[in-house]
Design a protein around this motif. Structure first.
Motif, PDB file in Angstrom:
ATOM      1  N   PRO A  29      53.023  56.039  45.385  1.00 45.02           N
ATOM      2  CA  PRO A  29      52.772  54.549  45.907  1.00 45.02           C
ATOM      3  C   PRO A  29      54.589  54.398  46.812  1.00 45.02           C
ATOM      4  CG  PRO A  29      53.264  54.189  43.808  1.00 45.02           C
ATOM      5  CD  PRO A  29      52.077  56.239  44.106  1.00 45.02           C
ATOM      6  N   HIS A  30      55.480  54.356  46.284  1.00 44.46           N
ATOM      7  CA  HIS A  30      56.777  54.706  46.569  1.00 44.46           C
ATOM      8  C   HIS A  30      57.919  55.182  47.048  1.00 44.46           C
ATOM      9  CE1 HIS A  30      56.234  51.022  43.762  1.00 44.46           C
ATOM     10  NE2 HIS A  30      55.893  51.852  42.621  1.00 44.46           N
ATOM     11  N   THR A  74      50.615  52.676  52.284  1.00 48.92           N
ATOM     12  CA  THR A  74      51.649  52.773  51.788  1.00 48.92           C
ATOM     13  C   THR A  74      52.190  53.302  53.588  1.00 48.92           C
ATOM     14  OG1 THR A  74      51.746  55.219  51.337  1.00 48.92           O
ATOM     15  CG2 THR A  74      52.149  53.724  49.143  1.00 48.92           C
ATOM     16  N   GLY A  75      53.036  53.125  53.499  1.00 47.95           N
ATOM     17  CA  GLY A  75      53.433  53.407  55.165  1.00 47.95           C
ATOM     18  C   GLY A  75      53.480  54.841  55.653  1.00 47.95           C
ATOM     19  N   ARG A  76      54.153  55.811  54.570  1.00 53.75           N
ATOM     20  CA  ARG A  76      53.528  56.964  54.576  1.00 53.75           C
ATOM     21  C   ARG A  76      52.689  57.810  54.633  1.00 53.75           C
ATOM     22  NH1 ARG A  76      58.942  59.922  54.422  1.00 53.75           N
ATOM     23  NH2 ARG A  76      60.342  58.312  54.707  1.00 53.75           N
ATOM     24  N   GLY A  77      52.096  57.109  53.895  1.00 53.77           N
ATOM     25  CA  GLY A  77      50.147  57.412  53.695  1.00 53.77           C
ATOM     26  C   GLY A  77      50.074  57.753  55.453  1.00 53.77           C
ATOM     27  N   ALA A  78      50.188  56.504  55.677  1.00 55.59           N
ATOM     28  CA  ALA A  78      49.230  56.122  57.126  1.00 55.59           C
ATOM     29  C   ALA A  78      49.774  57.007  57.632  1.00 55.59           C
ATOM     30  CB  ALA A  78      48.941  54.900  57.473  1.00 55.59           C
ATOM     31  N   LEU A  79      51.112  57.791  58.000  1.00 53.91           N
ATOM     32  CA  LEU A  79      51.732  58.359  58.718  1.00 53.91           C
ATOM     33  C   LEU A  79      51.692  59.454  59.182  1.00 53.91           C
ATOM     34  CD1 LEU A  79      53.952  58.414  60.857  1.00 53.91           C
ATOM     35  CD2 LEU A  79      55.961  58.294  58.956  1.00 53.91           C
ATOM     36  N   VAL A  80      51.684  59.877  56.952  1.00 55.20           N
ATOM     37  CA  VAL A  80      51.233  61.358  57.502  1.00 55.20           C
ATOM     38  C   VAL A  80      50.010  62.341  57.761  1.00 55.20           C
ATOM     39  CG1 VAL A  80      50.609  63.759  55.341  1.00 55.20           C
ATOM     40  CG2 VAL A  80      52.970  62.172  55.681  1.00 55.20           C
ATOM     41  N   GLY A  81      48.496  61.222  57.242  1.00 56.86           N
ATOM     42  CA  GLY A  81      47.517  60.972  57.569  1.00 56.86           C
ATOM     43  C   GLY A  81      47.336  61.244  59.673  1.00 56.86           C
ATOM     44  N   LEU A  82      48.154  59.971  60.041  1.00 54.65           N
ATOM     45  CA  LEU A  82      48.075  60.278  61.418  1.00 54.65           C
ATOM     46  C   LEU A  82      48.631  61.529  62.196  1.00 54.65           C
ATOM     47  CD1 LEU A  82      47.790  58.203  63.800  1.00 54.65           C
ATOM     48  CD2 LEU A  82      49.624  57.020  63.877  1.00 54.65           C
ATOM     49  N   VAL A  83      49.659  61.767  61.854  1.00 53.46           N
ATOM     50  CA  VAL A  83      50.108  62.934  62.555  1.00 53.46           C
ATOM     51  C   VAL A  83      48.909  64.124  61.941  1.00 53.46           C
ATOM     52  CG1 VAL A  83      51.691  64.655  62.361  1.00 53.46           C
ATOM     53  CG2 VAL A  83      52.414  62.595  62.072  1.00 53.46           C
ATOM     54  N   ILE A  91      48.059  60.172  49.382  1.00 51.28           N
ATOM     55  CA  ILE A  91      49.074  60.173  49.278  1.00 51.28           C
ATOM     56  C   ILE A  91      49.398  58.461  48.853  1.00 51.28           C
ATOM     57  CG2 ILE A  91      51.655  59.297  50.598  1.00 51.28           C
ATOM     58  CD1 ILE A  91      50.258  61.856  52.506  1.00 51.28           C
ATOM     59  N   SER A  92      48.299  57.550  49.046  1.00 49.45           N
ATOM     60  CA  SER A  92      49.109  55.929  49.527  1.00 49.45           C
ATOM     61  C   SER A  92      48.917  55.835  47.242  1.00 49.45           C
ATOM     62  CB  SER A  92      47.968  55.098  49.430  1.00 49.45           C
ATOM     63  OG  SER A  92      47.912  54.881  51.054  1.00 49.45           O
ATOM     64  N   PRO A 123      44.594  53.717  59.722  1.00 51.48           N
ATOM     65  CA  PRO A 123      46.051  53.029  59.636  1.00 51.48           C
ATOM     66  C   PRO A 123      46.051  51.366  60.033  1.00 51.48           C
ATOM     67  CG  PRO A 123      46.403  54.281  61.503  1.00 51.48           C
ATOM     68  CD  PRO A 123      44.797  54.762  60.643  1.00 51.48           C
ATOM     69  N   VAL A 124      45.096  51.203  61.081  1.00 53.00           N
ATOM     70  CA  VAL A 124      45.076  49.611  61.293  1.00 53.00           C
ATOM     71  C   VAL A 124      44.314  48.955  60.276  1.00 53.00           C
ATOM     72  CG1 VAL A 124      43.968  48.129  63.051  1.00 53.00           C
ATOM     73  CG2 VAL A 124      44.939  49.691  63.659  1.00 53.00           C
ATOM     74  N   LEU A 125      43.138  49.882  59.399  1.00 55.88           N
ATOM     75  CA  LEU A 125      41.850  48.839  58.940  1.00 55.88           C
ATOM     76  C   LEU A 125      42.662  49.144  57.181  1.00 55.88           C
ATOM     77  CD1 LEU A 125      38.708  50.869  59.379  1.00 55.88           C
ATOM     78  CD2 LEU A 125      39.025  48.680  59.866  1.00 55.88           C
ATOM     79  N   ALA A 126      43.790  49.679  57.278  1.00 58.95           N
ATOM     80  CA  ALA A 126      44.213  49.921  55.737  1.00 58.95           C
ATOM     81  C   ALA A 126      45.675  49.060  55.675  1.00 58.95           C
ATOM     82  CB  ALA A 126      44.940  51.167  55.445  1.00 58.95           C
TER      83      ALA A 126
END
Lengths: 73, 482
Positions: free
Chosen positions: B472-473, B424-433, B467-468, B413-416
């Motif tokens: 995307p939306h 996207t925020g949702r892509g980063a969130l799901v990936g992180l969790v 997801i991103s 998420p930081v690199l993205a």
């Protein structure tokens, strides 16, 4: 050296270093003997990578700093 | 004068000096969260070098690394290997984060990522992942400091009392001076540790084996497999290349993304200072080298210690060294523990307040009130970590390796957020969790001989990217800061 070439050179360096420090290339220095400067070969090689990384980053930073100075001028 | 009193005298002097330096460091810093958390973004080159170096040079370096060298042989080399490349990403992410920090007033990693990707829940989850790694890591530092005092005073100061004493000092200077207290004490502690590491790292092999070369020759002659990469497992079997390699990889990836280290990018005076720090960083690995010598010096020592982590204090106690030398070592080990513990404590408090309360829950605080809240948060965090340290026994390097798993999940998420505009925020969130859950699950129930963080990273990156790109939306609710 141009910044583009410096990026490529650093990328290649990191790739080879990562491979060497993790697995495939490091098999050749896995055996400890003969000691090099009193260190097992693996440990000596890791120290060499630390020194080489310092030099590579120094050179990379010089190229990019010069480029930034030229841009600012 | 008895030996215990002399040891305590040296330790007392060291603690008093740290307190003095730490309390004075806060002078001239503004009375705001920016002053307390990122030192008004004015950290110079020397401070940055020691803050980044000493922050990593923790109790694991003085106790865990010799323990690994003594018990697992060449496996301990990985401690040196991951730090060589681990800081290189910081050359790129540091200046980019610093620019954004100045522009938008960011003081934490999660705040920056959440704002860039327009996702408040992401700040909360990143804060949670950070705390998940921070609490055991801080507990480990406390346990290390208390343990050293207990062993070297032959039980006169129990572990719990020793940890409370040392971290009482840390609390005072972090409370008073914030990040500048952390920075200046780390400089003092870093210099002290370097001198001590090389002194002991050369002295012990010389005293026990006649030198570093003869020591390795003797070990190789007796048991050549002990020094053959990738080394041994804790029960004496052969460690696999996949475990060794994936540990180096995951720890190298996670290195630059420790939130307390990342936060220093937001505290630097200039981008040039950050780049110079990264260039100089590999030199810090040469201060870890003598630490490994200390562990190898103990191979074959009779009587052996009860636990591998005890090898260094065990050697010092059984070699009839002058109390002054033992006291200096004790102070060095405390310096290693404090230099990481103070940075983690300070960072954890700012993360709870800024990422949790302000960004995650959308509350607002005045700069002065925020500074007070961060200070107050130091107390419960220290208390929880202290209870963890007092109750749970931990293997120092094993726990560090575990902590790198969740921290490595912060990298995508930081690199993205910094370099990929389509993320996207949702892509980063799901990936992180999912990445964090995969890491924790496979740490607990391993199925392949690889570091669980590697499996988590794969899941994290696949989900973030797919997801991103494909949605995307999805879940876009907050404006992005560019």
């Amino acid at each position: 050296m141009t910044p583009r070439r410096a990026h490529l050179a650093l990328g290649l360096f990191v790739l080879v270093a990562m491979l060497s420090l993790t697995w495939p290339l490091s098999v050749w220095f896995a055996e400890p003997l003969p000691l090099v400067l009193g260190l097992p070969r693996g440990l000596f090689t890791i120290c060499c990578w630390a020194a080489a990384t310092f030099v590579a980053l120094l050179a990379y930073d010089r190229v990019l700093s010069k480029d930034r100075e030229q841009e600012d001028a | 004068m008895s030996a215990d009193i002399q040891i305590m005298g040296v330790v007392g002097l060291y603690l008093a000096l740290s307190l003095f330096v730490g309390l004075r460091a806060g002078k001239g810093v503004s009375d705001s969260a920016t002053g307390f958390v990122v030192g008004d973004r004015a950290m110079g080159g020397v401070l940055m070098y020691f803050v980044t170096g000493a922050t990593i040079f923790s109790a694991f370096a003085f106790l865990g690394a010799p323990g690994w060298a003594w018990s697992r042989g060449a496996a301990a080399f990985h401690i040196l290997a991951f730090g060589i490349l681990g800081f290189i990403p910081f050359y790129f992410i540091g200046p980019a984060a610093s620019r954004l920090g100045r522009k938008h007033g960011f003081v934490t990693q999660a705040e920056l990522v959440a704002a860039r990707l327009g996702s408040r829940p992401l700040a909360l989850v990143m804060a949670l992942v950070s705390l998940l790694a921070f609490i055991p890591y801080l507990a480990l530092q406390m346990r290390g400091s208390g343990h050293v005092l207990e062993v070297l005073t032959r039980g006169a100061i129990p572990m719990q009392w020793g940890a409370a004493l040392v971290y009482g000092v840390v609390l005072l200077y972090v409370w008073r001076s914030g990040v500048m207290g952390v920075g200046w004490t780390n400089t003092l502690q870093g210099l002290f540790m370097m001198v001590l590491a090389w002194t002991l790292g050369l002295y012990l092999p010389y005293a026990l084996h006649g030198g570093v070369g003869p020591m390795f020759a003797k070990i190789a002659e007796r048991d050549p497999g002990f020094l053959t990469l990738p080394g041994r497992t804790p029960d004496g079997g052969d460690w696999s290349w996949s475990s060794y390699g994936s540990s180096v990889f995951v720890m190298a990836v996670g290195f630059s993304f420790w939130p307390h280290l990342f936060q220093k990018a937001l505290a630097a005076k200039s981008e040039r200072v950050l780049r110079r720090t990264v260039v100089l960083y590999p030199t810090f690995q040469f201060f870890l080298l003598p630490i490994l010598f200390i562990g190898f010096a103990g191979v074959g020592f009779d009587p052996p210690p009860e636990q591998a982590d005890q090898i260094l204090p065990h050697l010092l106690l059984h070699m009839d060294l002058p109390a002054l030398v033992v006291g200096l070592f004790c102070a060095g080990a405390l310096a290693a523990s404090m230099s990481s513990g103070d940075a983690i404590l300070h960072s954890a408090a700012s993360i709870v307040v800024r990422d949790g309360w302000i960004v995650g829950f959308g509350r607002s605080l005045s700069p002065h009130a925020e500074r007070r809240a961060v200070r107050l948060m130091l107390l419960p965090l220290l208390l929880v970590s202290y209870l963890v340290a007092a109750v749970f026994p931990v293997d120092i390097v094993g726990l560090l390796s575990y902590a790198y798993g969740p921290v490595g999940q912060l990298a995508p998420p930081v690199l993205a957020a910094l370099f990929w505009s389509k993320a996207t925020g949702r892509g980063a969130l799901v990936g992180l969790v999912v990445g964090s859950m995969v890491t924790i699950w496979f740490s607990r129930f391993p199925i392949w001989p690889v570091h669980a963080g590697l499996l988590g990273l794969v899941a994290n990156v696949v989900l973030l990217v797919s997801i991103s790109v494909l949605a995307p939306h999805w879940g876009e609710r907050f404006p992005r800061k560019r």
